[in-house]
Write a protein that holds these residues in place. Sequence first.
Motif, PDB file in Angstrom:
ATOM      1  N   GLN A   5       0.818  -1.214   0.000  1.00 41.44           N
ATOM      2  CA  GLN A   5       0.000   0.000   0.000  1.00 41.44           C
ATOM      3  C   GLN A   5       0.848   1.260   0.000  1.00 41.44           C
ATOM      4  O   GLN A   5       0.502   2.249  -0.631  1.00 41.44           O
ATOM      5  N   LYS A   6       1.960   1.220   0.714  1.00 36.34           N
ATOM      6  CA  LYS A   6       2.845   2.388   0.726  1.00 36.34           C
ATOM      7  C   LYS A   6       3.294   2.741  -0.687  1.00 36.34           C
ATOM      8  O   LYS A   6       3.521   3.899  -1.010  1.00 36.34           O
ATOM      9  N   SER A   7       3.439   1.721  -1.524  1.00 35.35           N
ATOM     10  CA  SER A   7       3.871   1.989  -2.899  1.00 35.35           C
ATOM     11  C   SER A   7       2.682   2.335  -3.789  1.00 35.35           C
ATOM     12  O   SER A   7       2.861   2.642  -4.958  1.00 35.35           O
ATOM     13  N   GLY A   8       1.472   2.256  -3.250  1.00 34.49           N
ATOM     14  CA  GLY A   8       0.300   2.669  -4.013  1.00 34.49           C
ATOM     15  C   GLY A   8      -0.562   1.541  -4.548  1.00 34.49           C
ATOM     16  O   GLY A   8      -1.457   1.775  -5.342  1.00 34.49           O
ATOM     17  N   SER A  47      -2.341  -5.423 -11.827  1.00 34.26           N
ATOM     18  CA  SER A  47      -2.672  -4.109 -11.265  1.00 34.26           C
ATOM     19  C   SER A  47      -1.727  -3.008 -11.714  1.00 34.26           C
ATOM     20  O   SER A  47      -2.128  -1.868 -11.831  1.00 34.26           O
ATOM     21  N   VAL A  48      -0.475  -3.342 -11.926  1.00 33.76           N
ATOM     22  CA  VAL A  48       0.497  -2.304 -12.283  1.00 33.76           C
ATOM     23  C   VAL A  48       0.648  -2.202 -13.792  1.00 33.76           C
ATOM     24  O   VAL A  48       0.492  -1.138 -14.381  1.00 33.76           O
ATOM     25  N   THR A  49       0.927  -3.331 -14.434  1.00 32.73           N
ATOM     26  CA  THR A  49       1.147  -3.284 -15.881  1.00 32.73           C
ATOM     27  C   THR A  49      -0.171  -3.111 -16.633  1.00 32.73           C
ATOM     28  O   THR A  49      -0.292  -2.257 -17.503  1.00 32.73           O
ATOM     29  N   LEU A  50      -1.159  -3.936 -16.275  1.00 34.17           N
ATOM     30  CA  LEU A  50      -2.435  -3.850 -16.997  1.00 34.17           C
ATOM     31  C   LEU A  50      -3.392  -2.840 -16.370  1.00 34.17           C
ATOM     32  O   LEU A  50      -4.488  -2.622 -16.873  1.00 34.17           O
ATOM     33  N   LYS A  51      -2.966  -2.227 -15.269  1.00 36.94           N
ATOM     34  CA  LYS A  51      -3.717  -1.126 -14.650  1.00 36.94           C
ATOM     35  C   LYS A  51      -5.161  -1.494 -14.308  1.00 36.94           C
ATOM     36  O   LYS A  51      -6.067  -0.674 -14.430  1.00 36.94           O
ATOM     37  N   VAL A  83      -4.179   4.048  -7.492  1.00 38.02           N
ATOM     38  CA  VAL A  83      -4.118   4.767  -8.770  1.00 38.02           C
ATOM     39  C   VAL A  83      -2.952   4.238  -9.603  1.00 38.02           C
ATOM     40  O   VAL A  83      -1.797   4.418  -9.226  1.00 38.02           O
ATOM     41  N   PRO A  84      -3.226   3.590 -10.721  1.00 37.19           N
ATOM     42  CA  PRO A  84      -2.131   3.121 -11.576  1.00 37.19           C
ATOM     43  C   PRO A  84      -1.372   4.314 -12.150  1.00 37.19           C
ATOM     44  O   PRO A  84      -1.926   5.398 -12.308  1.00 37.19           O
TER      45      PRO A  84
END
Lengths: 361, 311, 507
Positions: free
Chosen positions: B35-38, B87-91, B303-304
């Motif tokens: 979570q700290k990284s978003g 979650s990160v790459t495909l947002k 938020v991606p």
Amino acid sequence: MRNNIIKILFNILVLSISFIVALLFGSIILLIAGVNPLVAYQAMIIRPISSVYGLSEALVRSIPLMMVGIGISIAFRSKMINIGGEGQIQLGAVAAGAAALAIPGVPKAIAIPIIILVGFTVGGIWGGIAGWMKAKLSVNEVLSTVMLNYIAFQLYLFLIRGPLIDPSEIAWGTGVPQTARMPDSTIFERLIQQGQRIHSGIFIALIIAILVYFLLWRTTFGFRLRAVGEEPKAANYAGIKVDKYLILAMVLSGGMAGIAGTIEVIGVHHRVLEGLSANYGFSGIVVALFGRLHPIGVIPASFFFGLLLIGAEMMQRAVNIPSALVISIQGLVILAVVSSNLLLENPKYRKKFLGFLMQNN
Amino acid sequence: MAINEILNLILRILTVAIAVSAPYLFAAIGEMFSQKSGVLNLGVEGIMMLGAFVAFYFAWAYESILLGIILAVFVGALMGLLMSFVSVTLKAKQGISGIGLYMFGWGVAGTLFRLFIGGVEDIAGLPNLHLGFLSELPILGKLLFSHNILVYLAFLLVPISWYVLYKTSWGLKVRAVGSTPRAADTMGTNVNKIRYQCVILGSMLAALGGAYLSVAQANMFANDLVAGRGFIAVALVYFGRWKPFGILKGAMLFSIANGFQRWYQISGSTFPYEVTVIFPYLLIIIVLALSHEKFAEPTALTVPYDREFKG
Amino acid sequence: MDKIKSLEMVNITKKFPGVIANKDVHLKVESGEVLALLGENGAGKTTLMNILYGLYHPNSGRILINDQEVKIDSPKKALDLGIGMVHQHFMLVPSLTVTENVALGIKFKSKFSMDLDNVAQKIKLLSKKHDLNIDSSLLISDLSVGERQKVEIIKALYFNANILVLDEPTAALTPQETDDLIKWLRSVIKEGMGVIFISHKLNEVMNVSDRVEVLRNGKNVFSTPISKTNINQLARKMAGHDVELPTVERKNKFGNTIIELENVWAKNERGLDALRGVNLTIRKGEILGIAGVSGNGQKELAESITGLQKIYKGDIRFKGESIANKSVQSIIDKGMGYIPEDRLHMGTIPGFKVKENLILKDYLRSPFSKIFLLDRTYIKDYCKSTVDEYDVRCPNINTPTHALSGGNIQKLILSRELKREPDALVASYPIRGVDIAAVQYIHEKLLEARDNDMGILLITEELDELINLSDRIAVIYEDQILDVIDTAEADKSKLGLLMAGIKEGSR
């Protein structure tokens, strides 16, 4: 009109691809476990559609899925993730069961609406608690609904083991945790005889789906609800009480799950018993996503996943592959569908993708 | 009750609380990094289930708890990779993708359990360490120095993660990425790389927490072994205000309160069993309701990041 | 890398879905000079600079430093090459200290510790040398806008930038802070810094730069040494045609007071005072302008009047009745219009269709709905005619609103608010970020509404707009109304002083 058809076809295509990706991923797990994926999938997908029993049972399961799926769609439309479906189903079911047992002599035409209303209300209150906590205390609704699930489950067990247990279970000393059988005047008729369980509750579900569509897109209430979900800041600016509509969305959402539980009681089991919710609260999430969060889209989606659920049971019986597999496949479908939104929402990818399709047709 | 009995009771409850808070610490501190990284990873529960199963299976079938734990952590890393890819790459929307991950882990653990084990089996479990004279100390010996090694690791994780987060440049990047990713990017931080690292680290810790449950606490596996602990861990991150020592406080308070509840249950109360089982979940709901503070949350949570997004 | 003597961008093209932001753009800057990059909103200035800084990747084109081609594929690379950038929206992490914000860009020797004291020491030296005066142990969130800008500059200096890009650096500064910045710029240029100064304020550009490059619609249209041009020519080049400011007929007869604020106090979302004893009156048929550097209480002022912001002391009267802390809906019903600052997320619902946004404030009343059913046929006809009347350009009324351009979204909001024929209107930054044609249109409509006896509160940071449209101007400074003056007596320098909190005669 033509645009709409293209949009729908495009959606179906993307969803199909998501589903296939999920199956492929699932087959990796199966291979690791030493199971032939083809055997598993053949049993899970082909079996249910090749017998009256399979089709009837798929429809039976599609009813609660449809209700929960619609409920979750409503919550999603106001940016709330309601994973409290399980608890809302159970409490709706037990409340509806108690109500049905309390009104044995009342004619059907009056009894059934009352029972559904009771199930809706209790499920709605349970959902509304999470909505209220989100709106007033900013409590993450995923966490609150999960916790409420555990609480509801224990309440449910307590009620069907204790105050609501079938008196004959005590008399016979068997003590199976379930209520007495619902009076005949409160249950849905079976639609086809020959021992199939499909019942007239499906018409209630379809009517509710259409009503919810009208509510969301043709009324000022729905306009506000959607506005709050799309952009709360703007909704507030337009004079809409955001908190109120967040809570109402969760009440409606929980209420739909409550109806799902109600229909299971008076349509399928005719009792309130353990395991009644059957993870519909979670499967409903997949159904909602597959139905594109649209009450009408949820109708075919619920049938599709109804087939998958009965397929999983048949698979376990026929080839002894655990039906829990279907939970992981649903999880993968969720992951695939939410990932595909990148494709759907970004015009650049969308164009490329469509262009690619045109070439290949 | 005599004073002596009360003290004894408190000691017993505290000793148990220390041991049972370990899985919460693993999972919650892991989730804190994520979570700290978003990235909001709501799949912790599923990762814990899978971690618990994998650890138990290898400990049972190959009689090596160490192998079980290592493989559980490895599977946790794979789950983290899946979550970050989605979650990160495909947002993908993180709230929902976490639920997908949860169901995936749940289903896989359930399927494999039925295929490979099928019923109730148990193992010896991770032994408690004997720390020489320390373990012989009156009161403290039992309270602090007679736990298994994972308990010590869990408590050590608290200061270590605090140091990493606030005193190293990687930690600085984590905090920046979760709050203002674009600013971090303009200063040369690879936003998505940091997020991948955090989600994978978090998932490994969650799997370790799950493994703890099956090989160090219950010494068995069942489908309902994790029983919401993954979600409770996420709630503890909120309660702890995204700070390691805050999470420690939350995990201890929760475990102690829960310990009292169990003692009360055993001590022959007339309360229905179901109502006492509700207690921890009710407690978490109350905690969530009370612990809300608007500005503590990492501002870019869920938020991606898209460098070329024109907004 | 050697110090940058010259930096050149050649034939840069950048496409976004649906738009070409830059088309074969070229630009050259040398050390020791200020190049002004001029253009309207949407001309492609910021995109070009984001390419230079490695944030965007161009579809084609080259970047040369000291005549050698370089690839800038990340901001890190740009920093390493000696390019520093002060973005219009600052790139700072509010929850970190000044030192930590700088340390983000440093590669420390040890993975396991950071020598922040050393960083703080270096920052201290830099801020002393450049007279920037920043306490590096403070959190960014505790700094003012002007101070944050200084931190951005320190960041660039810390990493030895010798090309500095300043994107609209004066937008949020008071005139005094602007003067300080320009003074500082002159000093670093002497030391060999090259500066790219992005602005659309022509006075500043004439004042500070050596050369100017004008962009329009993503293309170079004009390039000249500053000595060979003048403001009028630059304005023409930016707009692509002659710019005529509308001649506004001054009114001297106004109606009765329509909005009245009396000693209004309000707190912002962090619980700090954001309005402190504000008194204001707006009359029928009058435009009351609010001048001030943004962040001085404008948002809370607008939202108090429209009911979105609670006030804890004082009273607000609209048409003689108190509306303080009344519901938003009741204030809308009473005849208040509002064009909010955040047009995409407050003025419209981005995911809603154009037609849904057009009826956002009317859906409740007949004939838009009856009892609780929306009248779809009426809504369709109404929206079609509104879109035509106000020239909102959209494929059709079922298009999602986020697909529209900023100017068209603003026209959509304008049409919605004006068609309801409210008695009063609050307009916050109505022309921010829209092109010149839309600006003219919006101004005409506002004046027309004024002539029809509407009372208008106009909040803006553009002094030209204020002086042009307003009948009276109130200056807001640190949450208070410092002064209210007739436009006839207002000039830019007087307003500038007031905006900086300096009231003549009060010293």
